[in-house]
Motif scaffolding. Sequence first.
Motif, mmCIF file in Angstrom:
data_model
loop_
_atom_site.group_PDB
_atom_site.id
_atom_site.type_symbol
_atom_site.label_atom_id
_atom_site.label_comp_id
_atom_site.label_asym_id
_atom_site.label_seq_id
_atom_site.Cartn_x
_atom_site.Cartn_y
_atom_site.Cartn_z
ATOM 1 N N PRO B 111 0.838 -1.207 0.000
ATOM 2 C CA PRO B 111 0.000 0.000 0.000
ATOM 3 C C PRO B 111 0.873 1.258 0.000
ATOM 4 O O PRO B 111 1.882 1.329 0.687
ATOM 5 C CB PRO B 111 -0.772 -0.125 1.306
ATOM 6 C CG PRO B 111 -0.856 -1.572 1.555
ATOM 7 C CD PRO B 111 0.436 -2.136 1.059
ATOM 8 N N VAL B 113 0.495 4.222 1.137
ATOM 9 C CA VAL B 113 0.687 5.020 2.357
ATOM 10 C C VAL B 113 1.848 4.471 3.181
ATOM 11 O O VAL B 113 2.593 5.238 3.804
ATOM 12 C CB VAL B 113 -0.594 5.082 3.232
ATOM 13 C CG1 VAL B 113 -1.599 6.066 2.660
ATOM 14 C CG2 VAL B 113 -1.216 3.733 3.445
ATOM 15 N N ILE B 114 2.025 3.140 3.173
ATOM 16 C CA ILE B 114 3.121 2.552 3.947
ATOM 17 C C ILE B 114 4.461 2.897 3.300
ATOM 18 O O ILE B 114 5.391 3.349 3.974
ATOM 19 C CB ILE B 114 2.955 1.012 4.051
ATOM 20 C CG1 ILE B 114 1.653 0.680 4.772
ATOM 21 C CG2 ILE B 114 4.139 0.396 4.769
ATOM 22 C CD1 ILE B 114 1.444 -0.793 5.018
ATOM 23 N N LEU B 117 5.183 6.697 3.863
ATOM 24 C CA LEU B 117 5.566 7.016 5.233
ATOM 25 C C LEU B 117 6.958 6.484 5.556
ATOM 26 O O LEU B 117 7.791 7.192 6.134
ATOM 27 C CB LEU B 117 4.547 6.416 6.207
ATOM 28 C CG LEU B 117 4.851 6.619 7.692
ATOM 29 C CD1 LEU B 117 4.652 8.075 8.076
ATOM 30 C CD2 LEU B 117 3.982 5.727 8.568
ATOM 31 N N SER B 118 7.234 5.235 5.153
ATOM 32 C CA SER B 118 8.512 4.635 5.545
ATOM 33 C C SER B 118 9.672 5.355 4.858
ATOM 34 O O SER B 118 10.715 5.603 5.476
ATOM 35 C CB SER B 118 8.524 3.143 5.224
ATOM 36 O OG SER B 118 8.434 2.932 3.855
ATOM 37 N N LEU B 119 9.489 5.755 3.595
ATOM 38 C CA LEU B 119 10.576 6.481 2.924
ATOM 39 C C LEU B 119 10.791 7.851 3.549
ATOM 40 O O LEU B 119 11.927 8.292 3.729
ATOM 41 C CB LEU B 119 10.279 6.620 1.432
ATOM 42 C CG LEU B 119 10.726 5.430 0.597
ATOM 43 C CD1 LEU B 119 10.107 5.488 -0.776
ATOM 44 C CD2 LEU B 119 12.244 5.403 0.485
ATOM 45 N N LEU B 120 9.696 8.510 3.913
ATOM 46 C CA LEU B 120 9.856 9.815 4.549
ATOM 47 C C LEU B 120 10.664 9.682 5.837
ATOM 48 O O LEU B 120 11.592 10.458 6.094
ATOM 49 C CB LEU B 120 8.500 10.429 4.877
ATOM 50 C CG LEU B 120 8.685 11.655 5.776
ATOM 51 C CD1 LEU B 120 9.128 12.844 4.976
ATOM 52 C CD2 LEU B 120 7.475 11.955 6.593
ATOM 53 N N ASP B 208 1.948 9.503 -12.293
ATOM 54 C CA ASP B 208 0.627 9.297 -11.735
ATOM 55 C C ASP B 208 0.601 9.316 -10.214
ATOM 56 O O ASP B 208 -0.447 9.402 -9.601
ATOM 57 C CB ASP B 208 0.136 7.928 -12.222
ATOM 58 C CG ASP B 208 -1.363 7.812 -12.144
ATOM 59 O OD1 ASP B 208 -2.005 8.863 -12.062
ATOM 60 O OD2 ASP B 208 -1.869 6.697 -12.151
ATOM 61 N N LEU B 210 0.455 10.063 -6.474
ATOM 62 C CA LEU B 210 0.094 11.146 -5.568
ATOM 63 C C LEU B 210 0.588 10.871 -4.157
ATOM 64 O O LEU B 210 1.230 11.707 -3.517
ATOM 65 C CB LEU B 210 -1.430 11.314 -5.532
ATOM 66 C CG LEU B 210 -1.948 12.145 -4.358
ATOM 67 C CD1 LEU B 210 -1.682 13.606 -4.589
ATOM 68 C CD2 LEU B 210 -3.424 11.903 -4.124
ATOM 69 N N VAL B 211 0.295 9.656 -3.653
ATOM 70 C CA VAL B 211 0.453 9.394 -2.233
ATOM 71 C C VAL B 211 1.919 9.417 -1.806
ATOM 72 O O VAL B 211 2.299 10.136 -0.861
ATOM 73 C CB VAL B 211 -0.206 8.049 -1.868
ATOM 74 C CG1 VAL B 211 0.055 7.685 -0.428
ATOM 75 C CG2 VAL B 211 -1.702 8.107 -2.130
ATOM 76 N N SER B 214 3.438 12.834 -2.007
ATOM 77 C CA SER B 214 2.982 13.747 -0.963
ATOM 78 C C SER B 214 3.782 13.571 0.316
ATOM 79 O O SER B 214 4.064 14.537 1.022
ATOM 80 C CB SER B 214 1.507 13.508 -0.639
ATOM 81 O OG SER B 214 0.727 13.706 -1.775
ATOM 82 N N PHE B 215 4.147 12.323 0.629
ATOM 83 C CA PHE B 215 4.921 12.081 1.840
ATOM 84 C C PHE B 215 6.348 12.619 1.710
ATOM 85 O O PHE B 215 6.847 13.248 2.638
ATOM 86 C CB PHE B 215 4.973 10.576 2.159
ATOM 87 C CG PHE B 215 3.778 10.080 2.924
ATOM 88 C CD1 PHE B 215 3.702 10.241 4.299
ATOM 89 C CD2 PHE B 215 2.743 9.444 2.270
ATOM 90 C CE1 PHE B 215 2.610 9.777 5.009
ATOM 91 C CE2 PHE B 215 1.635 8.975 2.979
ATOM 92 C CZ PHE B 215 1.564 9.145 4.341
ATOM 93 N N PRO B 225 0.005 15.445 -9.854
ATOM 94 C CA PRO B 225 -1.098 14.831 -9.110
ATOM 95 C C PRO B 225 -1.437 15.583 -7.823
ATOM 96 O O PRO B 225 -2.600 15.631 -7.424
ATOM 97 C CB PRO B 225 -0.571 13.428 -8.793
ATOM 98 C CG PRO B 225 0.415 13.149 -9.852
ATOM 99 C CD PRO B 225 1.065 14.466 -10.156
ATOM 100 N N PHE B 229 -5.083 16.853 -7.187
ATOM 101 C CA PHE B 229 -5.800 16.361 -6.009
ATOM 102 C C PHE B 229 -6.374 17.513 -5.205
ATOM 103 O O PHE B 229 -7.538 17.480 -4.803
ATOM 104 C CB PHE B 229 -4.837 15.538 -5.144
ATOM 105 C CG PHE B 229 -5.480 14.926 -3.937
ATOM 106 C CD1 PHE B 229 -6.475 13.986 -4.078
ATOM 107 C CD2 PHE B 229 -5.083 15.290 -2.661
ATOM 108 C CE1 PHE B 229 -7.077 13.400 -2.968
ATOM 109 C CE2 PHE B 229 -5.677 14.722 -1.552
ATOM 110 C CZ PHE B 229 -6.670 13.777 -1.706
#
Lengths: 306, 279
Positions: B111, B113-114, B117-120, B208, B210-211, B214-215, B225, B229
């Motif tokens: 996913p 979001v995971i 977040l983990s890369l950030l 493409d 976005l998620v 964004s992080f 994107p 968004f």
Amino acid sequence: MTNPVRPAQFLKSFGRGLVSGIPYFWLLLFFVIPFVIVLKISFAESQIAQPPFTDLTSFADDMLTISLNLFNYIDLYEYDLYLDGYISSVKIAGISTILCLLIGYPIAYAIAKLPPHARNLALMLVILPSWTSFLIRIYAWIGLLKNNGLINNALLGLGLIDEPLVMLHTPIAVYIGIVYAYLPFMILPIYTNLVKHDHTLLEAASDLGATPAAAFFKVTLPLSVSGIVAGSMLVFIPSVGEFVIPELLGGPDTLMIGKLLWSEFFNARNWPGASAVAVVMLIMLIIPITIFQRYQAKDLEAIADD
Amino acid sequence: MTNAGIGRWSWMALVSGFIFLYVPIFILMFYSFNESRLVTVWAGFSIKWYGELFRDEQMMSAVWMSLKIAFLSASMAVVLGTMAAIAMVRFGRFRGKTMFTGMITAPLVMPEVITGLSLLLLFVTLSQALGWPAERGSVTIWIAHTTFCMAYVAVVVSSRLREFDRSLEEAAMDLGASRLGVFFRITLPIVAPALLAGWLLAFTLSLDDLVIASFVSGPGSTTLPMVVFSSVRLGVSPKINALATLLVLAVSMATFIAWWYMRRQELIRQKEIQSAFNK
């Protein structure tokens, strides 16, 4: 005796080491280690500073203290919001996966039955939408599902309904969005599987008196299980953590864990809390991911083992 | 499994499947030419939203940023993904192979979001410990995109590597070609279509995303994107329809050109093999 092949041999193994080592190192650094850091920070405490979390280790008075803060996990357990979020994510992803399967299987089956030159074209048409923007394909459904959107206008115009159906910002819209966005990922692996089937098996079944339906359920379907599993995992796993679809199509009461993680991180700025949400999500997904990897690895390593 | 021919039910599945996949996109494109701001009421033909789109400086600079990142991510992903594919298909068993295959395939389903977040958190930890990256922006997005795109490239290239006839390489080697010579004159041309396909796939995936972006993005690096968004969140706007139309046209054209190129390469190669045999 000196071996004249040796420098070449050395170069060969050095080259091999580079070819596998560079991507290995890259993935280790940018894919595996980040998870370890997420795990670490999920035990930290949130603070208003830069960075917005506390250190786990402190060293003072010759004492190394490691403090693991379990608050974030206790929070997850105690606030119904999160528990409900996990449950409803799995439910929404599961139902969407089944819908994708029911819609995608017949399409994959039909493409596999097309003559070879038409197959590639049909396959390209299946993939093409997923190469255009994901965000924009979800956006398209807002215009269709709105109260004064095209579907409602059409139904009202035909006199089938008296007042607009509320579809946008409901779970139904989320199901439609997930199925729409992930359908190609279900179709492709099933098609890849079906197209390899030996049709003489079906002939044998019908020679032995099986009806086409019986032959399908006794021969084709069991043989395509690996395609079904791969496709289902490709749909299920990412949609459990889906953010964009529930955010744009779902309502405030459509709980999904990806959305909760996002707002924990971006709105509440609680990084350790968001990390704990991610860790629990990952633990939930370990079994599906392992199943997916087993099928994928079989595919990737097929020749190496020949 | 062709023999049976395609029945009525199969046709219905195909036709309704394609209607489902394409009608929303066509409606979206159709309403980009709408005079009215309301996306659901037709008020006459107009191309004014395209004008507005091109005058939107924030959008245009985001397009530029996204194209730049997508180009660089796709290129790096092809290099790393191809190396990974060669290692998986050609090196037989080696130490850590299971882990290697796992790391290659996991990004396909992780996913977003995971991953984001983990890369950030990695970038934050690194910048605390080493002072790098000093700030987040296009470089951190590039790293993030390369990481998940290389998985897709590895899958595409490895399936091509598995298909192709190794006797061609062996023949070249028997005729005295060096290992590198074989790679550049035999292997590379044969897998070239897969490299192109992998590059295009990586390019579109990066464009493409976005998620994850964004992080890991910073204040100065807004990708397309992200702009789309935030605009979509505020409501439906015909400008986005205009953008969608241009994107769909660009992607369809690129796909068609890539398909045509691959087909031509395939035909040339077959002809060459044929003529080699005839001699």
